[in-house]
Write an enzyme that holds these catalytic residues in place. Sequence first.
Site, PDB file in Angstrom:
ATOM      1  N   HIS A 195      -3.373   5.704   3.792  1.00 43.68           N
ATOM      2  CA  HIS A 195      -4.223   4.745   3.234  1.00 43.68           C
ATOM      3  C   HIS A 195      -3.633   3.505   3.740  1.00 43.68           C
ATOM      4  O   HIS A 195      -4.487   2.541   4.234  1.00 43.68           O
ATOM      5  CB  HIS A 195      -4.155   4.965   1.814  1.00 43.68           C
ATOM      6  CG  HIS A 195      -5.132   3.653   0.877  1.00 43.68           C
ATOM      7  ND1 HIS A 195      -4.827   2.667   0.647  1.00 43.68           N
ATOM      8  CD2 HIS A 195      -6.324   4.167   0.489  1.00 43.68           C
ATOM      9  CE1 HIS A 195      -5.860   2.031  -0.019  1.00 43.68           C
ATOM     10  NE2 HIS A 195      -7.074   3.028  -0.028  1.00 43.68           N
ATOM     11  N   ASP A 206       0.875  -1.190   0.006  1.00 45.70           N
ATOM     12  CA  ASP A 206       0.000   0.064   0.009  1.00 45.70           C
ATOM     13  C   ASP A 206       0.956   1.220  -0.098  1.00 45.70           C
ATOM     14  O   ASP A 206       2.007   1.080  -0.664  1.00 45.70           O
ATOM     15  CB  ASP A 206      -0.780  -0.103   1.137  1.00 45.70           C
ATOM     16  CG  ASP A 206      -2.188   0.543   0.895  1.00 45.70           C
ATOM     17  OD1 ASP A 206      -2.186   1.874   0.662  1.00 45.70           O
ATOM     18  OD2 ASP A 206      -3.546  -0.102   1.011  1.00 45.70           O
ATOM     19  N   SER A 227     -11.336  -0.478  -0.744  1.00 46.21           N
ATOM     20  CA  SER A 227      -9.934  -0.355  -0.203  1.00 46.21           C
ATOM     21  C   SER A 227     -10.138  -0.792   1.333  1.00 46.21           C
ATOM     22  O   SER A 227      -9.345  -1.356   2.071  1.00 46.21           O
ATOM     23  CB  SER A 227      -9.172   0.829  -0.189  1.00 46.21           C
ATOM     24  OG  SER A 227      -8.483   0.923  -1.437  1.00 46.21           O
TER      25      SER A 227
END
Length: 355
Positions: free
Chosen positions: A159, A107, A342
């Site tokens: 994220h 990620d 996600s």
Amino acid sequence: LRATAGRTQRPLRADLDRAGVTYRAFYVTNMVLVQGDRRILRQISGRPEVARVVDNPRVTLLEAAQGTSLVGSSSTDSIAWGVTKIGADDVWAVGFRGEGIVVAGQDTGYDWDHPALVRQYRGFNGVTATHDMHWHDAIHTGGGVCGSDSPSPCDDGDHGTHTMGTIVGDDGAGHQIGVAPGAQWIGCRNMDRGVGTPATYAECFEFFLAPYPIGGDSFIDGDPAYAPHVINNSWTCPPAEGCDWGSLQAVVESVRAAGIFVVASAGNEGPSCSSVADPPAIYDAAFTVAATDRTDAVAPFSSRGPVSVDGSGRHKPDVSAPGVSVYSSVPGGEYKLKSGTSMAGPHVVGTVALL
């Protein structure tokens, strides 16, 4: 894989060495990443052992294209709603929290010493940390706040830290955000400020297939004994990043053949049909996850199948999971709500760990 790549790449790599060309060899799929000019491109493309030459572009995308949106910063749930929605707390009650299982994520990176993540990081023994075999940075130039080739886990956005929190997060002080808080995690940064390439994604998969020390050689130092059981992939590789439908297929299939479960977020291009359109979500070897809300309704943004981009008509996604207003960790010891497929994928990774 190593033997095949080593044998078939040898003549090409020898010529690149003689020409002083910078390159990186891979074995997770049989390819070489080359940095060269038009002359080098012509020479390579004409070689009989080269099947095809594809671009590995460096682009800039908007934050929204990552598929996450910030919708708040607080939660009133003692346990994150997605965790209870899928019944993970019931599994904890009978003694299963993911102990003995290693999860992985590639990620934007990870804030490894976040209170909700530090105890679960495989590189931390409770006193000191070592990042060899547990962390890899596939970003070798640029890199935002993390720079390049970061020797320790770092998140150049938020994220990655958010997704890992949903898999294993628990700070022991009331933030029960993870599905499998007894599991350990390892990580790889595959994006430079939210943007990856086919090569960075493949590099992280190769690291997970056989992890190796910081600065090590994947061909020589990789040890599959350190491989994870399951990998979270809360990203897609669209054509803008250089991927066509087949770019990562051999990579994902190699990792799956090694017995590693590959979870992929479906994407946030819904609600149209055939909007599951980019690697790795389109592949049969990936377990593809759509996003739902607290009422179990599919989120409007969640991509739908079937997969048409490769002509397969493959049924996707494979499953759905909570992905709307998910409360989880972000760098700096903070917590926020995010939405996207996600956020759904990590719920499935944690479920695999519990199972």
